[in-house]
Design a protein around this motif. Structure first.
Motif, PDB file in Angstrom:
ATOM      1  N   GLU A 157       0.812  -1.213   0.000  1.00 46.43           N
ATOM      2  CA  GLU A 157       0.000   0.000   0.000  1.00 46.43           C
ATOM      3  C   GLU A 157       0.846   1.264   0.000  1.00 46.43           C
ATOM      4  N   VAL A 158       1.908   1.281   0.800  1.00 45.56           N
ATOM      5  CA  VAL A 158       2.735   2.489   0.888  1.00 45.56           C
ATOM      6  C   VAL A 158       3.413   2.767  -0.451  1.00 45.56           C
ATOM      7  N   MET A 159       4.043   1.741  -1.026  1.00 42.46           N
ATOM      8  CA  MET A 159       4.739   1.935  -2.292  1.00 42.46           C
ATOM      9  C   MET A 159       3.758   2.261  -3.414  1.00 42.46           C
ATOM     10  N   ASP A 160       2.631   1.589  -3.439  1.00 43.62           N
ATOM     11  CA  ASP A 160       1.644   1.879  -4.485  1.00 43.62           C
ATOM     12  C   ASP A 160       1.170   3.332  -4.410  1.00 43.62           C
ATOM     13  N   GLY A 161       1.033   3.832  -3.180  1.00 44.90           N
ATOM     14  CA  GLY A 161       0.641   5.232  -3.016  1.00 44.90           C
ATOM     15  C   GLY A 161       1.704   6.184  -3.523  1.00 44.90           C
ATOM     16  N   LEU A 162       2.980   5.858  -3.250  1.00 46.93           N
ATOM     17  CA  LEU A 162       4.078   6.685  -3.740  1.00 46.93           C
ATOM     18  C   LEU A 162       4.137   6.676  -5.264  1.00 46.93           C
ATOM     19  N   LYS A 163       3.919   5.505  -5.861  1.00 48.08           N
ATOM     20  CA  LYS A 163       3.966   5.405  -7.327  1.00 48.08           C
ATOM     21  C   LYS A 163       2.882   6.279  -7.969  1.00 48.08           C
ATOM     22  N   ALA A 164       1.717   6.247  -7.399  1.00 47.55           N
ATOM     23  CA  ALA A 164       0.623   7.062  -7.943  1.00 47.55           C
ATOM     24  C   ALA A 164       0.970   8.549  -7.877  1.00 47.55           C
ATOM     25  N   LYS A 165       1.558   8.968  -6.771  1.00 41.34           N
ATOM     26  CA  LYS A 165       1.932  10.378  -6.618  1.00 41.34           C
ATOM     27  C   LYS A 165       3.068  10.751  -7.571  1.00 41.34           C
ATOM     28  N   ALA A 166       4.032   9.830  -7.758  1.00 45.38           N
ATOM     29  CA  ALA A 166       5.157  10.115  -8.656  1.00 45.38           C
ATOM     30  C   ALA A 166       4.682  10.257 -10.097  1.00 45.38           C
ATOM     31  N   ARG A 167       3.782   9.396 -10.522  1.00 43.70           N
ATOM     32  CA  ARG A 167       3.259   9.479 -11.890  1.00 43.70           C
ATOM     33  C   ARG A 167       2.516  10.793 -12.079  1.00 43.70           C
ATOM     34  N   ALA A 168       1.714  11.146 -11.083  1.00 46.60           N
ATOM     35  CA  ALA A 168       0.956  12.398 -11.178  1.00 46.60           C
ATOM     36  C   ALA A 168       1.887  13.606 -11.238  1.00 46.60           C
ATOM     37  N   ALA A 169       3.069  13.485 -10.615  1.00 43.79           N
ATOM     38  CA  ALA A 169       4.032  14.592 -10.596  1.00 43.79           C
ATOM     39  C   ALA A 169       4.934  14.603 -11.824  1.00 43.79           C
ATOM     40  N   GLY A 170       4.764  13.625 -12.713  1.00 36.09           N
ATOM     41  CA  GLY A 170       5.607  13.549 -13.902  1.00 36.09           C
ATOM     42  C   GLY A 170       7.005  13.055 -13.620  1.00 36.09           C
ATOM     43  N   LEU A 171       7.188  12.373 -12.495  1.00 35.74           N
ATOM     44  CA  LEU A 171       8.490  11.823 -12.111  1.00 35.74           C
ATOM     45  C   LEU A 171       8.464  10.312 -12.306  1.00 35.74           C
ATOM     46  N   TRP A 172       8.527   9.890 -13.551  1.00 34.19           N
ATOM     47  CA  TRP A 172       8.292   8.486 -13.890  1.00 34.19           C
ATOM     48  C   TRP A 172       9.188   8.098 -15.065  1.00 34.19           C
ATOM     49  N   ASN A 173       9.867   6.956 -14.965  1.00 36.41           N
ATOM     50  CA  ASN A 173      10.739   6.457 -16.050  1.00 36.41           C
ATOM     51  C   ASN A 173      11.739   7.512 -16.500  1.00 36.41           C
TER      52      ASN A 173
ATOM     53  N   GLU B 265      12.106   2.865  -6.745  1.00 36.11           N
ATOM     54  CA  GLU B 265      10.942   2.087  -7.178  1.00 36.11           C
ATOM     55  C   GLU B 265       9.719   2.979  -7.327  1.00 36.11           C
ATOM     56  N   ALA B 266       9.588   3.962  -6.440  1.00 33.33           N
ATOM     57  CA  ALA B 266       8.417   4.841  -6.512  1.00 33.33           C
ATOM     58  C   ALA B 266       8.322   5.532  -7.867  1.00 33.33           C
ATOM     59  N   MET B 267       9.472   5.755  -8.511  1.00 26.43           N
ATOM     60  CA  MET B 267       9.505   6.455  -9.798  1.00 26.43           C
ATOM     61  C   MET B 267       9.782   5.522 -10.965  1.00 26.43           C
ATOM     62  N   ASN B 268       9.700   4.213 -10.698  1.00 31.10           N
ATOM     63  CA  ASN B 268       9.909   3.197 -11.729  1.00 31.10           C
ATOM     64  C   ASN B 268      11.309   3.302 -12.333  1.00 31.10           C
ATOM     65  N   CYS B 269      12.281   3.598 -11.470  1.00 30.49           N
ATOM     66  CA  CYS B 269      13.665   3.782 -11.913  1.00 30.49           C
ATOM     67  C   CYS B 269      14.614   2.852 -11.168  1.00 30.49           C
ATOM     68  N   SER B 270      14.157   1.662 -10.795  1.00 31.17           N
ATOM     69  CA  SER B 270      15.001   0.774  -9.996  1.00 31.17           C
ATOM     70  C   SER B 270      15.474  -0.424 -10.815  1.00 31.17           C
ATOM     71  N   ALA B 271      16.644  -0.923 -10.419  1.00 30.94           N
ATOM     72  CA  ALA B 271      17.211  -2.109 -11.051  1.00 30.94           C
ATOM     73  C   ALA B 271      16.488  -3.351 -10.517  1.00 30.94           C
ATOM     74  N   PRO B 272      16.461  -4.429 -11.327  1.00 32.10           N
ATOM     75  CA  PRO B 272      16.991  -4.562 -12.684  1.00 32.10           C
ATOM     76  C   PRO B 272      16.011  -4.122 -13.771  1.00 32.10           C
ATOM     77  N   ASP B 273      14.875  -3.561 -13.366  1.00 34.16           N
ATOM     78  CA  ASP B 273      13.863  -3.183 -14.364  1.00 34.16           C
ATOM     79  C   ASP B 273      14.377  -2.155 -15.356  1.00 34.16           C
ATOM     80  N   THR B 274      15.199  -1.200 -14.880  1.00 36.31           N
ATOM     81  CA  THR B 274      15.688  -0.155 -15.781  1.00 36.31           C
ATOM     82  C   THR B 274      16.456  -0.768 -16.948  1.00 36.31           C
ATOM     83  N   GLY B 275      17.414  -1.636 -16.632  1.00 36.63           N
ATOM     84  CA  GLY B 275      18.199  -2.264 -17.691  1.00 36.63           C
ATOM     85  C   GLY B 275      17.368  -3.151 -18.588  1.00 36.63           C
ATOM     86  N   ASN B 276      16.431  -3.882 -18.001  1.00 30.42           N
ATOM     87  CA  ASN B 276      15.586  -4.776 -18.798  1.00 30.42           C
ATOM     88  C   ASN B 276      14.660  -3.997 -19.729  1.00 30.42           C
ATOM     89  N   MET B 277      14.152  -2.869 -19.251  1.00 33.68           N
ATOM     90  CA  MET B 277      13.313  -2.041 -20.124  1.00 33.68           C
ATOM     91  C   MET B 277      14.119  -1.501 -21.299  1.00 33.68           C
TER      92      MET B 277
END
Length: 413
Positions: free
Chosen positions: A50-66, A98-110
């Motif tokens: 719940e905490v991380m999902d809430g942070l992700k929603a706020k980060a996307r809304a703030a344009g701080l994503w990928n 992770e809140a901004m979808n910028c964490s490893a290993p997802d970044t490299g895989n993307m």
């Protein structure tokens, strides 16, 4: 060479710090309590956060994503030099990545899927990764061979009609214990094993986690930490069949892909370590100004003033060297900047280990407990000394390059 922040860099740093101050810092104790409750139930790999999902929603809304991706690939369009200071902030407050979808290993895989994936791969795997709906893993390291020499990888990827059959065992596959991990990028030997060049025997292939024959054997702790909810795993692959079109770029091109993936990743790792060291220094200074053993503040003792001073010097040296590597990558490319990348990969983890260790020392028992972020930060920093290549391999490469400057050129017969 000018590392002074541009208006664009300052704008992004200000936006990120505002988000961190208002959202991430207050969320840290809440996230810790959530994880403690999950562990108490024996469910640290709970897919609901719940905490991380809430942070992700706020980060996307703030344009701080990928933010790590170019603008053409759904990202912020930042250079390595522009993105590096943002990684430092993320390293100071680890939930931020992770809140901004910028964490490893997802970044490299993307990045790999964007560069080498088919339209079908991008629709099935890249799209949900970009959206933060799933996570991924990178299966390269093996328990039975020295992984500092990736040419010794023994896992096999064998062509069988319209499929490849995969057999082998991997470990330290970060993210695999996480139920949100839905896909792996797997590195192994293909039919090119007879190629005289050991660097052309490896290939990379997409392996969905739910493919029959893929089994998470166990999760691996780091100095006793499970690193949940992401974690690390040992995985067996037994007669795993995936469609032939899941192979990336072509047989024998695994090292080529890996070098493109690991270069930016090392910059990210090093800047995050610098951020972690900055936070450790902050905690060290605050502790020194309030603790008064034997009637004298620690800040008035020469040994702690020296350690604080050395910490500042070490951090600033590592930052400048890392910014130099980022600049070199932007101007010369990953291959042209290989020495600069190798140097920071040695310097940054060693620096972080030293600074964090001093911070632990000044905190005494609290430094190794869950009451500060220091123990967890140290385990991560120490691990990076061999992740993405151990110190010794990078030092050997730097030494060979330096010696080559003074060797007589070979004369052709």
């Amino acid at each position: 060479m000018n590392f002074a922040p541009t208006p664009k860099m300052l704008e992004w740093q200000e936006r990120l710090m505002k988000f961190v101050t208002e959202n991430v810092v207050p969320a840290e104790p809440l996230f810790r309590k959530e994880m403690e409750a999950n562990r108490a139930k024996g469910n640290q790999w709970n897919p609901t956060h719940e905490v991380m999902d809430g942070l992700k929603a706020k980060a996307r809304a703030a344009g701080l994503w990928n933010m790590f991706l170019p603008a053409s690939q759904h990202g912020a369009g930042l250079t390595n030099l522009e993105y590096a200071p943002l990684c430092e902030i993320m390293g100071r407050y680890p939930l931020t990545s992770e809140a901004m979808n910028c964490s490893a290993p997802d970044t490299g895989n993307m990045e790999l899927l964007e560069r080498y994936g088919t339209p079908e791969h991008k629709e099935k795997w890249l799209k949900p990764l970009l959206a933060g709906e799933i996570r991924s893993g990178f299966a390269m390291t093996e328990p039975d061979v020295p992984s500092s020499d990736a040419t010794q990888i023994q896992s096999r990827i064998v062509r069988d009609g319209d499929h490849y059959v995969i057999n082998g065992r991997k470990w330290w596959t970060s993210g695999a214990p996480d139920p949100r991990c839905k896909v792996l990028i797997f590195m192994g030997k293909t039919g090119t094993v007879d190629d005289p060049s050991p660097h052309k025997q490896q290939s990379m292939i997409i392996v969905p986690m739910d493919t029959p024959g893929v089994k998470v054997e166990r999760w691996l702790s780091v100095y006793g930490y499970d690193h949940a909810p992401h974690g690390h795993a040992e995985i067996s692959f037994t007669n795993v069949r995936v469609p032939a079109d899941h192979l990336l770029l072509g047989e024998g091109r695994g090292f080529e892909i890996a070098q493109g993936r690991l270069g930016p990743g090392r910059i990210h790792h090093c800047m995050r370590l610098i951020g972690g060291a900055e936070r450790a220094l902050e905690l060290m200074c605050k502790r020194a100004l309030v603790r008064k053993p034997f009637g004298k503040l620690l800040s008035d003792q020469g040994v702690w003033r020296e350690r604080i001073a050395h910490s500042r010097i070490l951090i600033d040296q590592a930052r400048l060297l890392t910014m130099n590597a980022a600049f070199a990558m932007d101007t010369k490319g990953n291959k042209g900047a290989k020495n600069e990348i190798a140097m920071i990969k040695v310097v940054a983890p060693q620096m972080a280990c030293q600074v964090i260790d001093w911070a632990i020392q000044i905190h005494g028992g609290a430094g190794v407990s869950q009451d500060t972020p220091l123990a967890a930060a140290y385990t991560s920093a120490r691990t990076i000394r061999f992740a993405d290549g151990p110190d010794e391999v990078h030092l050997n490469a730097i030494g060979k390059s330096e010696l080559a400057k003074y060797m007589a050129p070979k004369v052709k017969a």
